[in-house]
Design a protein around this motif. Structure first.
Motif, mmCIF file in Angstrom:
data_model
loop_
_atom_site.group_PDB
_atom_site.id
_atom_site.type_symbol
_atom_site.label_atom_id
_atom_site.label_comp_id
_atom_site.label_asym_id
_atom_site.label_seq_id
_atom_site.Cartn_x
_atom_site.Cartn_y
_atom_site.Cartn_z
ATOM 1 N N ASP A 1 0.812 -1.219 0.000
ATOM 2 C CA ASP A 1 0.000 0.000 0.000
ATOM 3 C C ASP A 1 0.846 1.271 0.000
ATOM 4 O O ASP A 1 0.599 2.193 -0.774
ATOM 5 C CB ASP A 1 -0.964 -0.011 1.203
ATOM 6 N N ASN B 1 1.346 4.103 -3.059
ATOM 7 C CA ASN B 1 1.240 5.552 -2.883
ATOM 8 C C ASN B 1 2.506 6.272 -3.335
ATOM 9 O O ASN B 1 2.437 7.300 -4.011
ATOM 10 C CB ASN B 1 0.958 5.903 -1.412
ATOM 11 N N GLY C 1 -0.145 -6.537 2.561
ATOM 12 C CA GLY C 1 -1.077 -5.578 1.955
ATOM 13 C C GLY C 1 -1.265 -5.965 0.507
ATOM 14 O O GLY C 1 -1.362 -7.153 0.164
ATOM 15 N N LYS C 2 -1.309 -4.979 -0.379
ATOM 16 C CA LYS C 2 -1.440 -5.286 -1.805
ATOM 17 C C LYS C 2 -0.200 -6.019 -2.281
ATOM 18 O O LYS C 2 0.916 -5.638 -1.948
ATOM 19 C CB LYS C 2 -1.579 -3.976 -2.588
#
Ligand code: CA
Length: 238
Positions: free
Chosen positions: A36, A40, A58-59
């Motif tokens: 994540d 970003n 996370g991702k």
């Protein structure tokens, strides 16, 4: 200027190793330890290259790569994968990654691939101007908007190149006559308007969003579409 590399890798040791190695080569390196925050950071557009691990908290790497491309980011991506499976590589390329490297790897090989990817984008930068869905090839002097070739005369090409090198700046007729025609404004004011008209007919009339805008009483500006409208334009083109 130093090349800026984003490393998205959750294994601290591996991340530090890559960071230190690339920094020794004069690059600036930032590390994200999960998908994540990596996504970003990648979306900031501040990087020339992204080194992306696939297995992330996370991702995962494939999602990060896919989301970056879907958001219109073209930063080259080098995927690091523990699995040496063809299926995984194909998946990686499908999401828009540019190259992959299987763990474990020799740092020299990572460096060679990083350099090759950076070189590829640099070469493109010096031979091609791209704004939104309009690209101008400075070698063969071809202009393509939304996948359609636009035939330009010599002067139209020069005018468009000047616009694309100065996006979002207000360019007066004086500046255009000086920089594109190398002449004095008094003799050229009508000529410039006529050429702007030609150019608009070719690159703007049948496309959206419009790129060349009149600034009343001053001159013209070439507006680079926001990343959002750029994405829409690309979707339309495909
Ligand atoms: Ca991992």
């Amino acid at each position: 200027m130093a090349m800026r590399v984003l490393v998205i890798e959750d294994e601290q040791k591996m991340a530090d190793l890559i960071k230190r190695g690339l920094e020794e080569e004069g690059m600036e390196v930032e590390v994200s330890y999960d998908g994540d925050s990596g996504l970003n950071a990648g979306k900031s557009g501040n990087f020339d290259l992204i080194v992306l691990d696939l297995g992330l908290p996370g991702k995962d790497g494939l999602e990060v790569s896919r989301e970056l491309r879907e958001a219109g980011h073209k930063t080259p991506i080098l995927i690091l994968t523990a699995q040496d499976s063809t299926e995984m590589k194909v998946k990686g390329f499908d999401t828009g990654a540019d190259d992959y490297l299987t763990k474990p790897f020799a740092f020299a090989e990572l460096l060679a691939r990083v350099r090759a990817l950076l070189r590829r984008t640099q070469d493109e930068d010096s031979t091609r101007l791209q704004i939104g869905d309009l690209s101008l090839n400075l070698i063969n002097r071809r202009a393509i908007r939304a996948g359609v070739e636009v035939k330009l005369t010599g002067k139209e090409f020069e005018l468009l190149e000047f616009f694309m090198r100065h996006p979002n700046e207000i360019l007066s007729r004086e500046i255009l006559s000086d920089k594109v025609w190398g002449g004095t404004f008094d003799n050229l004011t009508n000529v410039i308007d006529v050429y702007i008209n030609y150019l608009r007919n070719k690159i703007d009339r049948q496309f959206e969003p419009k790129l060349i805008h009149t600034v009343r009483g001053v001159g013209y500006t070439f507006k680079a579409p926001s990343s959002e409208s750029r994405m829409i334009a690309e979707t339309k083109a495909s």
